[in-house]
Each structure stands twice: as C-alpha cells, then as structure tokens.
Design a protein around this motif. Structure first.
Motif, PDB file in Angstrom:
ATOM      1  N   GLU A   1     -76.534 -19.698  48.768  1.00  0.00           N
ATOM      2  CA  GLU A   1     -78.205 -19.227  48.960  1.00  0.00           C
ATOM      3  C   GLU A   1     -78.776 -20.035  50.022  1.00  0.00           C
ATOM      4  O   GLU A   1     -79.457 -19.200  50.778  1.00  0.00           O
ATOM      5  N   GLY A   2     -78.467 -21.017  49.976  1.00  0.00           N
ATOM      6  CA  GLY A   2     -79.356 -21.734  51.177  1.00  0.00           C
ATOM      7  C   GLY A   2     -78.794 -21.287  52.691  1.00  0.00           C
ATOM      8  O   GLY A   2     -79.176 -21.186  53.689  1.00  0.00           O
ATOM      9  N   ILE A   3     -77.216 -21.086  52.586  1.00  0.00           N
ATOM     10  CA  ILE A   3     -76.412 -20.625  53.960  1.00  0.00           C
ATOM     11  C   ILE A   3     -77.020 -19.301  54.189  1.00  0.00           C
ATOM     12  O   ILE A   3     -77.503 -18.945  55.398  1.00  0.00           O
ATOM     13  N   LEU A   4     -77.326 -18.287  53.065  1.00  0.00           N
ATOM     14  CA  LEU A   4     -77.928 -16.928  53.407  1.00  0.00           C
ATOM     15  C   LEU A   4     -79.091 -17.079  53.913  1.00  0.00           C
ATOM     16  O   LEU A   4     -79.817 -16.320  54.728  1.00  0.00           O
ATOM     17  N   SER A   5     -80.114 -18.083  53.436  1.00  0.00           N
ATOM     18  CA  SER A   5     -81.508 -18.113  53.828  1.00  0.00           C
ATOM     19  C   SER A   5     -81.402 -18.576  55.635  1.00  0.00           C
ATOM     20  O   SER A   5     -82.412 -17.986  56.107  1.00  0.00           O
ATOM     21  N   ARG A   6     -80.764 -19.579  55.721  1.00  0.00           N
ATOM     22  CA  ARG A   6     -80.661 -20.201  57.249  1.00  0.00           C
ATOM     23  C   ARG A   6     -79.965 -19.333  58.068  1.00  0.00           C
ATOM     24  O   ARG A   6     -80.508 -19.279  59.244  1.00  0.00           O
ATOM     25  N   LYS A   7     -78.961 -18.414  57.682  1.00  0.00           N
ATOM     26  CA  LYS A   7     -78.233 -17.748  58.493  1.00  0.00           C
ATOM     27  C   LYS A   7     -78.152 -16.113  57.889  1.00  0.00           C
ATOM     28  O   LYS A   7     -77.051 -15.803  57.597  1.00  0.00           O
ATOM     29  N   PRO A   8     -79.060 -15.658  57.783  1.00  0.00           N
ATOM     30  CA  PRO A   8     -79.137 -14.090  57.348  1.00  0.00           C
ATOM     31  C   PRO A   8     -78.446 -13.120  58.102  1.00  0.00           C
ATOM     32  O   PRO A   8     -78.284 -12.060  57.508  1.00  0.00           O
ATOM     33  N   HIS A   9     -78.054 -13.289  59.168  1.00  0.00           N
ATOM     34  CA  HIS A   9     -77.072 -12.468  60.216  1.00  0.00           C
ATOM     35  C   HIS A   9     -75.817 -12.828  60.315  1.00  0.00           C
ATOM     36  O   HIS A   9     -75.186 -12.466  61.333  1.00  0.00           O
ATOM     37  N   LEU A  10     -75.315 -13.867  59.353  1.00  0.00           N
ATOM     38  CA  LEU A  10     -74.099 -14.651  59.829  1.00  0.00           C
ATOM     39  C   LEU A  10     -72.718 -13.613  59.580  1.00  0.00           C
ATOM     40  O   LEU A  10     -72.614 -12.693  58.784  1.00  0.00           O
ATOM     41  N   LYS A  11     -72.153 -13.506  60.734  1.00  0.00           N
ATOM     42  CA  LYS A  11     -70.865 -12.558  60.682  1.00  0.00           C
ATOM     43  C   LYS A  11     -70.009 -13.706  61.426  1.00  0.00           C
ATOM     44  O   LYS A  11     -69.820 -13.924  62.901  1.00  0.00           O
ATOM     45  N   ALA A  12     -68.968 -14.256  60.766  1.00  0.00           N
ATOM     46  CA  ALA A  12     -67.933 -15.162  61.606  1.00  0.00           C
ATOM     47  C   ALA A  12     -66.467 -14.996  60.944  1.00  0.00           C
ATOM     48  O   ALA A  12     -66.399 -14.641  59.786  1.00  0.00           O
ATOM     49  N   SER A  13     -65.732 -15.065  62.057  1.00  0.00           N
ATOM     50  CA  SER A  13     -64.218 -14.937  61.587  1.00  0.00           C
ATOM     51  C   SER A  13     -63.506 -15.776  62.286  1.00  0.00           C
ATOM     52  O   SER A  13     -63.918 -16.269  63.442  1.00  0.00           O
ATOM     53  N   SER A  14     -62.274 -16.147  61.885  1.00  0.00           N
ATOM     54  CA  SER A  14     -61.586 -17.111  62.310  1.00  0.00           C
ATOM     55  C   SER A  14     -60.100 -17.325  61.730  1.00  0.00           C
ATOM     56  O   SER A  14     -60.071 -16.930  60.529  1.00  0.00           O
ATOM     57  N   ILE A  15     -59.229 -17.600  62.529  1.00  0.00           N
ATOM     58  CA  ILE A  15     -57.784 -17.878  61.729  1.00  0.00           C
ATOM     59  C   ILE A  15     -57.812 -19.425  61.200  1.00  0.00           C
ATOM     60  O   ILE A  15     -57.825 -20.114  62.269  1.00  0.00           O
ATOM     61  N   VAL A  16     -57.455 -19.897  60.100  1.00  0.00           N
ATOM     62  CA  VAL A  16     -57.592 -21.022  59.623  1.00  0.00           C
ATOM     63  C   VAL A  16     -56.224 -21.359  58.826  1.00  0.00           C
ATOM     64  O   VAL A  16     -55.541 -20.548  58.417  1.00  0.00           O
ATOM     65  N   SER A  17     -55.861 -22.575  58.876  1.00  0.00           N
ATOM     66  CA  SER A  17     -54.727 -23.136  57.940  1.00  0.00           C
ATOM     67  C   SER A  17     -55.475 -23.842  56.740  1.00  0.00           C
ATOM     68  O   SER A  17     -56.526 -24.317  57.112  1.00  0.00           O
ATOM     69  N   PRO A  18     -54.943 -24.176  55.811  1.00  0.00           N
ATOM     70  CA  PRO A  18     -55.604 -25.094  54.865  1.00  0.00           C
ATOM     71  C   PRO A  18     -55.951 -26.527  55.295  1.00  0.00           C
ATOM     72  O   PRO A  18     -56.843 -26.977  54.859  1.00  0.00           O
ATOM     73  N   GLU A  19     -55.200 -26.838  56.500  1.00  0.00           N
ATOM     74  CA  GLU A  19     -55.708 -28.178  57.094  1.00  0.00           C
ATOM     75  C   GLU A  19     -56.836 -28.141  58.035  1.00  0.00           C
ATOM     76  O   GLU A  19     -57.905 -28.986  58.196  1.00  0.00           O
ATOM     77  N   THR A  20     -57.350 -26.917  58.336  1.00  0.00           N
ATOM     78  CA  THR A  20     -58.407 -26.796  59.443  1.00  0.00           C
ATOM     79  C   THR A  20     -59.447 -25.967  58.702  1.00  0.00           C
ATOM     80  O   THR A  20     -60.675 -25.771  59.337  1.00  0.00           O
ATOM     81  N   ALA A  21     -59.207 -25.618  57.261  1.00  0.00           N
ATOM     82  CA  ALA A  21     -60.558 -24.730  56.722  1.00  0.00           C
ATOM     83  C   ALA A  21     -61.683 -25.436  56.630  1.00  0.00           C
ATOM     84  O   ALA A  21     -62.865 -24.815  56.902  1.00  0.00           O
ATOM     85  N   VAL A  22     -61.931 -26.478  56.251  1.00  0.00           N
ATOM     86  CA  VAL A  22     -63.024 -27.186  56.062  1.00  0.00           C
ATOM     87  C   VAL A  22     -63.767 -27.295  57.548  1.00  0.00           C
ATOM     88  O   VAL A  22     -64.999 -26.990  57.502  1.00  0.00           O
ATOM     89  N   SER A  23     -63.139 -27.804  58.625  1.00  0.00           N
ATOM     90  CA  SER A  23     -63.910 -27.989  59.678  1.00  0.00           C
ATOM     91  C   SER A  23     -64.234 -26.629  60.428  1.00  0.00           C
ATOM     92  O   SER A  23     -65.315 -26.431  60.977  1.00  0.00           O
ATOM     93  N   THR A  24     -63.296 -25.526  60.051  1.00  0.00           N
ATOM     94  CA  THR A  24     -63.750 -24.255  60.686  1.00  0.00           C
ATOM     95  C   THR A  24     -64.988 -23.637  60.076  1.00  0.00           C
ATOM     96  O   THR A  24     -65.995 -23.292  60.364  1.00  0.00           O
TER      97      THR A  24
END
Length: 230
Positions: free
Chosen positions: A60-83
């Motif tokens: 809920e907090g993320i949606l409140s702070r970033k109401p227009h969030l649109k993000a995409s990326s190619i991730v691996s299990p090792e990079t998922a948290v940082s991404t």
C-alpha cells in the motif's frame, strides 16, 4: 493437497484432439501446488496465499508513493532484490516487498529451470487488458498486491471462437464467449497464479482465458508478473 476443477466436456466428431479439450485449474494453500502446472491437463495453478499484514502495508505504501509506477527488467534470483529496490525505492518497509519479489523470482526460475525472468511491476488505475484473451507465452506468473485481482474462465465454460475478432465487435457478455453467466472466476489479492499460455508445448488452443478486472475511478491495483526470457 490441491483441488481440481472438474471439466465434463466430451469430445465430439470433428472436434479438436482430446488433449486440447480437457484442461483444469489446480489450487492449494502451499507453494508446491505450482508444480501442478506441469500436468498435461492443467492450464492454471494457484497458490492461495494470504499476504502478511506487514507486506500488505508495504505494498500500500509503494502504491501511495508511486501511483504511476510502471517498471520492468530482466532479473535473476541473485539480482532480484537489488533490481526491485531500484524500482520501488527503500522508503518505509519497502524492503519486505523486494524480498517477496525475490522469493517469487527464485521459485519461478527454479520451477522452470530458467536463469532469468522478465519482471514487471505496475500500478494501475484502469483495466490493462479489459477483454478476455489468451497469452502468446509459455507460462506467466501473476500476483496482485493491492486491489482486485485477475478474472478467468475455466476451459470448459468458454467458446474460444469468440475470442479476438471472433467477437464481431460485441462485448464479452454479448458475444457468446461465456457459456453461462457464472463462468467468470476471480483470483484474490495475494494469490500467486501460473497461467499456461498458447506457446506451452502441447497447450495450443488451450491457453488460459483471462482479463484484467474492471475497477472504479477511485480504486487502484499493484500487480506483478513474471515471464520467460531464456
């Protein structure tokens, strides 16, 4: 143990091969139900999970702070948290959200023996895919953290000839796509679903039929999807 939705459809003369006619959904309250997606007669597996209070608040907090969030990326299990941290920031307890994303990425890649996955996080104020459709992918993971979740139709309750241009410009309700008025099912917030698509070998003509839910002008959704890359 997972529960199977029964499909009583019978094969008739001139109909597609039997392997296309029988498709079921499996659901359960533990993550191991997701492995049922490998069953030939399955086109959907649902992990019916309940978000923790802390994770729900973080979303809920993320949606409140970033109401227009649109993000995409190619991730691996090792990079998922940082991404994920780069996508959503580190305010409040957003790290809980990033950790949940990383868990889902790890599960998805392990289940399908993938090195990487296509991650997308979106804040939505309208139906992204308002018409029922099938995905031209092998399989997609989807989960909704905030708001209403994906609607879908069991395989034996849909007339696939009415998908796309087959609806002849009519609405899903009027086209004859639905075999009865109770055909539409809906995931719940927190559910993790695997939707088998048209490009899964042997599943041609049997991809799960689904759509985004309609939402009011004051409602919003926060949705995550994972897709095959490799």
């Amino acid at each position: 143990m997972s529960n199977m939705a029964i499909n009583n459809e019978r094969q008739t003369a001139g109909a597609p091969p039997r392997h296309i006619l029988s498709r079921y959904s499996f659901e359960g309250n533990t993550a191991d139900v997701l492995s049922d997606i490998y069953r030939e007669d399955t086109n959907m597996a649902i992990w019916q999970r309940t978000l923790s209070d802390k994770l729900a608040v973080a979303a809920e907090g993320i949606l409140s702070r970033k109401p227009h969030l649109k993000a995409s990326s190619i991730v691996s299990p090792e990079t998922a948290v940082s991404t994920a941290n780069e996508m959503i920031g580190l305010e409040g307890n957003a790290s809980l959200f990033s950790e949940d994303i990383a868990q889902l990425v790890d599960m998805f890649c392990c289940l399908f023996d993938l090195r990487r996955a296509g991650l997308r996080i979106a804040a939505l104020d309208r139906a992204m895919c308002p018409r029922f459709h099938v995905d031209r992918v092998p399989c997609r993971l989807i989960t909704t953290y905030v708001g209403q979740a994906t609607e879908w139709i069991p395989h034996d309750r849909v007339d696939r000839a009415k998908l796309g241009i087959g609806n002849q410009g009519q609405s899903d309700d009027a086209s004859g796509l639905l075999k009865n008025s109770h055909a539409i099912h809906q995931l719940k917030r927190g559910d993790v679903a695997l939707l088998k698509g048209e490009r899964w070998e042997g599943n041609e003509g049997a991809g799960l039929v689904h759509r985004s839910p309609s939402i009011s002008v004051t409602a919003r959704r926060l949705v995550l999807t994972l897709d095959f890359i490799d």
